[in-house]
Design a protein around this motif. Structure first.
Motif, short mmCIF file in Angstrom:
data_model
loop_
_atom_site.label_atom_id
_atom_site.label_comp_id
_atom_site.label_asym_id
_atom_site.label_seq_id
_atom_site.Cartn_x
_atom_site.Cartn_y
_atom_site.Cartn_z
N THR A 59 0.70 -1.13 -0.11
CA THR A 59 -0.07 -0.20 0.02
C THR A 59 0.75 1.26 0.17
O THR A 59 1.95 1.20 0.18
CB THR A 59 -0.97 0.09 1.21
OG1 THR A 59 -0.09 0.10 2.45
CG2 THR A 59 -1.84 -1.12 1.33
N THR A 60 0.26 2.42 -0.03
CA THR A 60 1.02 3.66 -0.17
C THR A 60 1.74 3.95 1.28
O THR A 60 2.87 4.30 1.45
CB THR A 60 0.09 4.64 -0.61
OG1 THR A 60 -0.44 4.69 -1.81
CG2 THR A 60 1.09 6.14 -0.67
N THR A 61 0.84 3.69 2.11
CA THR A 61 1.35 3.91 3.67
C THR A 61 2.59 3.00 3.85
O THR A 61 3.67 3.46 4.24
CB THR A 61 0.53 3.60 4.70
OG1 THR A 61 -1.03 4.65 4.25
CG2 THR A 61 0.69 4.13 6.16
N ALA A 62 2.46 1.75 3.42
CA ALA A 62 3.50 0.74 3.70
C ALA A 62 4.67 1.14 2.89
O ALA A 62 5.88 0.95 3.33
CB ALA A 62 2.96 -0.57 3.46
N ALA A 63 4.51 1.52 1.78
CA ALA A 63 5.63 2.13 0.99
C ALA A 63 6.48 3.30 1.60
O ALA A 63 7.70 3.14 1.51
CB ALA A 63 5.14 2.51 -0.45
N VAL A 64 5.62 4.20 2.04
CA VAL A 64 6.47 5.32 2.62
C VAL A 64 7.00 5.00 4.06
O VAL A 64 8.29 5.56 4.26
CB VAL A 64 5.27 6.36 3.15
CG1 VAL A 64 5.79 7.55 3.90
CG2 VAL A 64 4.66 7.06 1.79
N ILE A 65 6.47 4.20 4.74
CA ILE A 65 7.12 3.77 6.07
C ILE A 65 8.11 2.74 5.86
O ILE A 65 9.34 2.63 6.34
CB ILE A 65 6.04 2.81 6.81
CG1 ILE A 65 4.85 3.72 7.34
CG2 ILE A 65 6.77 2.23 7.95
CD1 ILE A 65 5.32 5.06 8.30
N GLY A 66 7.99 2.11 4.73
CA GLY A 66 9.19 1.05 4.40
C GLY A 66 10.39 1.89 3.91
O GLY A 66 11.59 1.33 3.96
N LEU A 67 10.20 2.85 3.10
CA LEU A 67 11.27 3.51 2.61
C LEU A 67 12.02 4.44 3.61
O LEU A 67 13.26 4.35 3.73
CB LEU A 67 10.82 4.79 1.44
CG LEU A 67 10.42 4.00 0.19
CD1 LEU A 67 9.95 5.13 -0.87
CD2 LEU A 67 11.89 3.46 -0.34
N ILE A 68 11.14 4.86 4.79
CA ILE A 68 11.51 5.64 5.83
C ILE A 68 12.66 4.60 6.61
O ILE A 68 13.84 4.93 6.96
CB ILE A 68 10.67 6.15 6.87
CG1 ILE A 68 10.08 7.24 5.91
CG2 ILE A 68 11.29 6.65 8.04
CD1 ILE A 68 8.79 8.15 6.71
N PHE A 69 12.13 3.41 6.84
CA PHE A 69 12.93 2.61 7.82
C PHE A 69 14.02 1.95 7.01
O PHE A 69 15.17 1.79 7.43
CB PHE A 69 11.86 1.20 8.01
CG PHE A 69 11.03 1.36 9.37
CD1 PHE A 69 10.74 2.80 9.75
CD2 PHE A 69 10.65 0.19 9.81
CE1 PHE A 69 10.13 2.82 10.72
CE2 PHE A 69 9.73 0.56 11.10
CZ PHE A 69 9.39 1.95 11.62
N THR A 70 13.88 1.78 5.65
CA THR A 70 14.93 1.54 4.80
C THR A 70 16.13 2.44 4.87
O THR A 70 17.48 2.21 5.12
CB THR A 70 14.59 1.04 3.47
OG1 THR A 70 13.47 0.25 3.23
CG2 THR A 70 15.67 0.65 2.43
N ALA A 71 15.70 3.82 4.69
CA ALA A 71 16.82 4.84 4.84
C ALA A 71 17.44 4.58 6.31
O ALA A 71 18.79 5.03 6.21
CB ALA A 71 16.17 6.19 4.36
N LEU A 72 16.60 4.86 7.31
CA LEU A 72 17.32 4.85 8.46
C LEU A 72 18.14 3.79 8.60
O LEU A 72 19.12 3.62 9.51
CB LEU A 72 16.02 4.76 9.59
CG LEU A 72 15.40 6.16 9.99
CD1 LEU A 72 14.07 6.02 10.92
CD2 LEU A 72 16.27 7.30 10.04
N GLY A 73 17.70 2.39 8.53
CA GLY A 73 18.47 1.32 8.82
C GLY A 73 20.02 1.20 7.81
O GLY A 73 20.81 1.04 8.32
N ALA A 74 19.85 1.87 6.65
CA ALA A 74 21.20 2.03 5.94
C ALA A 74 21.87 2.92 6.51
O ALA A 74 23.21 2.73 6.51
CB ALA A 74 20.64 2.24 4.55
N ALA A 75 21.45 3.95 7.24
CA ALA A 75 22.18 4.97 7.73
C ALA A 75 22.72 4.30 8.88
O ALA A 75 23.92 4.72 9.26
CB ALA A 75 21.28 6.28 8.16
N ASN A 76 22.23 3.66 9.47
CA ASN A 76 22.75 3.04 10.93
C ASN A 76 23.70 1.88 10.47
O ASN A 76 24.66 1.85 11.03
CB ASN A 76 21.49 2.01 11.63
CG ASN A 76 21.36 2.56 12.87
OD1 ASN A 76 21.99 3.66 13.55
ND2 ASN A 76 20.40 2.28 13.51
N ILE A 77 23.69 1.30 9.55
CA ILE A 77 24.63 0.29 9.11
C ILE A 77 25.98 1.18 8.49
O ILE A 77 26.95 0.50 8.86
CB ILE A 77 24.17 -0.70 7.70
CG1 ILE A 77 22.99 -1.59 8.25
CG2 ILE A 77 25.15 -1.41 7.07
CD1 ILE A 77 22.20 -2.30 7.44
#
Length: 99
Positions: A59-77
């Motif tokens: 869904t659109t909401t899951a896409a936005v949340i997924g992108l935010i979490f992916t960006a935060l996870g990549a930054a943490n790594i």
């Protein structure tokens, strides 16, 4: 897909493991090294959680949340690996001095 829930669980276990060893470290560089490893594990957890949310709930909401979490996870790594590279030689030197 079963791979992302397994990665989520194993990275969360690794995060707790490294956080426990961070408190048991024998020197400041060793503690920082375990903190960096915990940060990498947390980044893998958040990244895989974001990808899993996007794949399972398209869904659109899951896409936005997924992108935010992916960006935060990549930054943490990224920042955790930089910190790991910095403190790894210092921790080895610290270990040799105490042994």
């Amino acid at each position: 897909m079963i791979i992302f829930p397994m990665v989520i669980v194993f990275s969360l276990i690794a995060f707790v493991y490294f956080k426990v060893f961070q408190s048991r470290g024998y020197g400041p560089a060793q503690r920082q090294l375990y903190g960096a490893k915990a940060s990498i594990s947390l980044g893998i957890f958040v990244l895989s959680f974001g990808v899993n949310a996007y794949i399972n709930y398209q869904t659109t909401t899951a896409a936005v949340i997924g992108l935010i979490f992916t960006a935060l996870g990549a930054a943490n790594i990224y920042f955790g690996s930089r910190q790991h590279r910095h403190f790894s030689p210092l921790a080895k030197e610290e270990k040799q001095q105490t042994a």
